[in-house]
Design an enzyme around this catalytic site. Structure first.
Site, PDB file in Angstrom:
ATOM      1  N   THR A 120       0.862  -1.063  -0.004  1.00 13.55           N
ATOM      2  CA  THR A 120      -0.005   0.120   0.082  1.00 13.55           C
ATOM      3  C   THR A 120       0.913   1.185  -0.003  1.00 13.55           C
ATOM      4  OG1 THR A 120      -1.337   1.239   1.632  1.00 13.55           O
ATOM      5  CG2 THR A 120      -0.473  -0.913   2.315  1.00 13.55           C
ATOM      6  N   SER A 151      -0.473   3.550  10.790  1.00 15.25           N
ATOM      7  CA  SER A 151      -1.491   2.787  11.337  1.00 15.25           C
ATOM      8  C   SER A 151      -0.785   1.378  11.634  1.00 15.25           C
ATOM      9  CB  SER A 151      -2.552   2.535  10.697  1.00 15.25           C
ATOM     10  OG  SER A 151      -2.625   1.584   9.668  1.00 15.25           O
ATOM     11  N   TYR A 182      -2.000  -1.640  10.833  1.00 12.89           N
ATOM     12  CA  TYR A 182      -2.149  -2.423   9.456  1.00 12.89           C
ATOM     13  C   TYR A 182      -1.194  -1.935   8.526  1.00 12.89           C
ATOM     14  CZ  TYR A 182      -3.541  -2.297   4.676  1.00 12.89           C
ATOM     15  OH  TYR A 182      -3.631  -2.392   3.187  1.00 12.89           O
ATOM     16  N   HIS A 183      -0.846  -0.654   8.441  1.00 13.43           N
ATOM     17  CA  HIS A 183       0.258  -0.134   7.186  1.00 13.43           C
ATOM     18  C   HIS A 183       1.637  -0.768   7.886  1.00 13.43           C
ATOM     19  CE1 HIS A 183      -3.037   2.617   6.057  1.00 13.43           C
ATOM     20  NE2 HIS A 183      -2.717   2.403   5.047  1.00 13.43           N
ATOM     21  N   LYS A 237       2.196  -4.037   6.517  1.00 15.00           N
ATOM     22  CA  LYS A 237       2.300  -4.113   4.956  1.00 15.00           C
ATOM     23  C   LYS A 237       3.798  -3.861   4.818  1.00 15.00           C
ATOM     24  CE  LYS A 237      -0.643  -4.485   2.588  1.00 15.00           C
ATOM     25  NZ  LYS A 237      -1.475  -5.609   2.144  1.00 15.00           N
TER      26      LYS A 237
HETATM   27  N1  LIG Z   1      -9.087  -1.939  -1.231  1.00 11.14           N
HETATM   28  C1  LIG Z   1      -7.990  -0.780  -1.132  1.00 11.14           C
HETATM   29  O1  LIG Z   1      -8.331   0.441  -1.353  1.00 11.14           O
HETATM   30  C2  LIG Z   1      -6.689  -1.308  -1.029  1.00 11.14           C
HETATM   31  C3  LIG Z   1      -5.694  -0.308  -1.055  1.00 11.14           C
HETATM   32  C4  LIG Z   1      -4.430  -0.601  -0.891  1.00 11.14           C
HETATM   33  C5  LIG Z   1      -3.907  -2.136  -0.508  1.00 11.14           C
HETATM   34  N2  LIG Z   1      -4.984  -2.906  -0.500  1.00 11.14           N
HETATM   35  C6  LIG Z   1      -4.480  -4.411  -0.008  1.00 11.14           C
HETATM   36  O2  LIG Z   1      -5.220  -5.231  -1.201  1.00 11.14           O
HETATM   37  C7  LIG Z   1      -5.267  -6.265  -0.543  1.00 11.14           C
HETATM   38  C8  LIG Z   1      -6.756  -6.820  -0.691  1.00 11.14           C
HETATM   39  O3  LIG Z   1      -7.658  -5.731  -0.254  1.00 11.14           O
HETATM   40  P1  LIG Z   1      -9.362  -5.666  -0.379  1.00 11.14           P
HETATM   41  O4  LIG Z   1      -9.733  -4.446  -0.321  1.00 11.14           O
HETATM   42  O5  LIG Z   1      -9.751  -6.562  -1.267  1.00 11.14           O
HETATM   43  O6  LIG Z   1      -9.531  -6.544   1.064  1.00 11.14           O
HETATM   44  P2  LIG Z   1     -10.769  -7.850   1.186  1.00 11.14           P
HETATM   45  O7  LIG Z   1     -10.836  -7.900   2.828  1.00 11.14           O
HETATM   46  O8  LIG Z   1     -12.257  -7.178   0.758  1.00 11.14           O
HETATM   47  O9  LIG Z   1     -10.200  -9.018   0.922  1.00 11.14           O
HETATM   48  C9  LIG Z   1      -9.136  -9.547   1.480  1.00 11.14           C
HETATM   49  C10 LIG Z   1      -9.767 -11.235   1.363  1.00 11.14           C
HETATM   50  O10 LIG Z   1      -8.716 -12.020   2.314  1.00 11.14           O
HETATM   51  C11 LIG Z   1      -9.160 -12.849   2.929  1.00 11.14           C
HETATM   52  N3  LIG Z   1      -8.279 -13.156   3.807  1.00 11.14           N
HETATM   53  C12 LIG Z   1      -7.704 -12.631   4.874  1.00 11.14           C
HETATM   54  N4  LIG Z   1      -6.983 -13.107   5.540  1.00 11.14           N
HETATM   55  C13 LIG Z   1      -6.932 -14.662   5.075  1.00 11.14           C
HETATM   56  C14 LIG Z   1      -6.308 -15.754   5.582  1.00 11.14           C
HETATM   57  N5  LIG Z   1      -5.612 -15.946   6.472  1.00 11.14           N
HETATM   58  N6  LIG Z   1      -6.956 -16.670   4.953  1.00 11.14           N
HETATM   59  C15 LIG Z   1      -7.507 -16.752   3.676  1.00 11.14           C
HETATM   60  N7  LIG Z   1      -8.192 -15.735   3.486  1.00 11.14           N
HETATM   61  C16 LIG Z   1      -8.064 -14.605   4.041  1.00 11.14           C
HETATM   62  C17 LIG Z   1     -10.506 -12.202   3.426  1.00 11.14           C
HETATM   63  O11 LIG Z   1     -11.599 -12.867   3.898  1.00 11.14           O
HETATM   64  C18 LIG Z   1     -11.019 -11.323   2.475  1.00 11.14           C
HETATM   65  O12 LIG Z   1     -11.686 -11.829   1.658  1.00 11.14           O
HETATM   66  C19 LIG Z   1      -5.019  -6.389   1.153  1.00 11.14           C
HETATM   67  O13 LIG Z   1      -3.642  -6.790   1.243  1.00 11.14           O
HETATM   68  C20 LIG Z   1      -4.970  -4.895   1.220  1.00 11.14           C
HETATM   69  O14 LIG Z   1      -4.047  -4.555   2.109  1.00 11.14           O
HETATM   70  C21 LIG Z   1      -6.092  -2.627  -0.602  1.00 11.14           C
END
Ligand SMILES: NC(=O)c1ccc[n+]([C@@H]2O[C@H](COP(=O)([O-])OP(=O)(O)OC[C@H]3O[C@@H](n4cnc5c(N)ncnc54)[C@H](O)[C@@H]3O)[C@@H](O)[C@H]2O)c1
Length: 382
Positions: free
Chosen positions: A144, A179, A181-182, A185
């Site tokens: 991120t 945070s 979370y970050h 990452k």
């Molecule tokens: N959405 C955004 O704007 C955004 C921005 C920057 C980075 N990201 C990164 O992209 C990735 C996906 O984000 P997202 O928004 O789709 O999140 P999301 O929560 O919608 O999707 C993540 C999925 O992973 C699954 N998951 C989590 N831990 C797990 C585990 N131990 N085993 C199996 N499944 C597991 C969750 O159930 C979920 O369905 C994340 O790593 C997030 O940090 C997202």
């Protein structure tokens, strides 16, 4: 290509499954439903009702004849992950399986500990599964832009060359998360960088900005294929939150002065970026970093854009600057370099009035499902 998508039920994971499947690749999808369960626990369910992952894969097959193989399981379970790697020998693994919310990670010790454990162990397990199951596999990990924070210098694309006392070397760009979370990452990136140096892994780390939107060519085929969509304080990203607040007649929640600036991108562009990275992989022994955004806006600029279009559509949008529950700079320098994905072929979808209007139209259809209590819970960073 055989593509293993971890976190396949998620906001980004499900459209990614469809994107690869539609283009003729074999997709294996894994999720443990952490996100769905956490949303139920915190009373902040998706705006759009979405069938579970197994049902969605069945609907996709029924509509297109294309099969997505689903495993419901936890990526922190190493034996399970390794068995999937050994069975399928994927060419690419896309790692989305993390706890993705900054506010969630700041609720309390339990959520912080879960975030740390989940995000680091999933990443560690992937490094090991690649080494033991299929060393040639390309790892695409979602990082991120929040890893960099808001430094008072330009943000380079992953790496920074430093000259110190007459000598030069290249390092990962300095990172300072806002945070827990970050912070996980950053630690993910460091884990993969360590194992890339030790084991010659092949890794692309995508430093992504907040994503907005709920439409891709594949998810538009049928309502039941739409990604789940959050507008709440815990799981909703800022523009997604503002649109639904505007539809609900709830004043847009701008935290503090609203001059906080970030890089954003459309969900359609996340699909392109991941696909372009997969089809033009990193080399063995390379950690390749791309900054994944297409344009930058301050929170105030986003609120004004939503107000302009919302008012035009008759929503009478109000903007409310509230005390910032987060610890973050509200005035800062922000200049990010992001040419790598464009060089691979990314064709951005910018945030036009037309895109915003379309966004209003779709979310407006689910107005009666909006839970206003989820908009602001005031999760404090202190
Ligand atoms: N959405 C955004 O704007 C955004 C921005 C920057 C980075 N990201 C990164 O992209 C990735 C996906 O984000 P997202 O928004 O789709 O999140 P999301 O929560 O919608 O999707 C993540 C999925 O992973 C699954 N998951 C989590 N831990 C797990 C585990 N131990 N085993 C199996 N499944 C597991 C969750 O159930 C979920 O369905 C994340 O790593 C997030 O940090 C997202």
């Amino acid at each position: 290509m055989k593509v293993l998508i971890l976190g396949a039920d998620g906001y980004l994971g499900w459209p990614t499954c469809l994107y690869f499947s539609q283009r003729g690749h074999e997709v294996i999808a894994v999720d443990n439903y952490f996100h769905r369960n956490a949303a139920t626990e915190h009373d902040c369910e998706s705006l759009i009702p979405t069938p579970d992952l197994v049902q969605r894969a069945e609907i996709w097959e029924e509509l297109t004849g294309k099969k997505i193989e689903v495993h419901i399981g936890d990526v922190t379970n190493y034996d399970l992950l390794l068995s999937i790697f050994k069975k399928h020998k994927p060419d690419t693994v896309v790692h989305y399986a993390e706890q993705p919310s900054a506010p969630y990670s700041m609720i309390g010790q339990k959520e912080a500990a879960f975030t740390l454990q989940n995000n680091l162990i999933t990443t560690l397990n992937i490094a090991y599964a690649v080494k033991e199951g299929n060393p040639d596999c390309h790892i695409i990990k979602l990082g991120t832009m929040g890893e960099y924070g808001t430094p008072n210098i330009d943000i380079e694309e992953g790496w920074l060359e430093i000259e110190h006392k007459g000598r030069k070397d290249k390092f990962l760009f300095p990172r300072q998360a806002g945070s827990l979370y970050h912070t996980t990452k950053i630690q993910d990136t460091d884990l993969l960088w360590f194992y890339t140096r030790m084991w010659d892994l092949r890794v692309t780390d995508l430093m992504q900005g907040p994503v907005y939107g709920l439409s891709t060519d594949e998810t538009d085929l049928d309502k039941r294929l739409m990604p789940y969509f959050h507008y709440d304080e815990i799981f909703g990203t800022v523009l997604n939150r503002f649109i639904v607040q505007a539809v609900a007649g709830y004043p847009l929640t701008v935290f503090g002065k609203g001059n906080q600036t970030r890089g954003f991108l459309n969900l359609k562009d996340t699909m392109q970026c991941v696909y372009l990275s997969a089809t033009q992989p990193a080399d063995l022994g390379q950690l390749r970093v791309f900054n994944q955004l297409t344009e930058s806006f301050s929170v105030n600029q986003l609120a004004e854009k939503v107000k302009k279009i919302g008012d035009r559509l008759g929503y009478n949008v109000k903007i409310n600057q509230i005390k910032n529950p987060r610890v973050e700079k509200e005035d800062h320098y922000y200049n990010v370099h992001y040419t790598g994905l464009m060089e691979l072929g990314l064709k951005p979808h910018y945030l036009t009035d037309e895109i915003l209007e379309n966004f209003f139209t779709i979310t407006g259809q689910y107005k009666n499902r909006i839970n206003k209590d989820a908009f602001f819970r005031g999760i404090s960073w202190k």
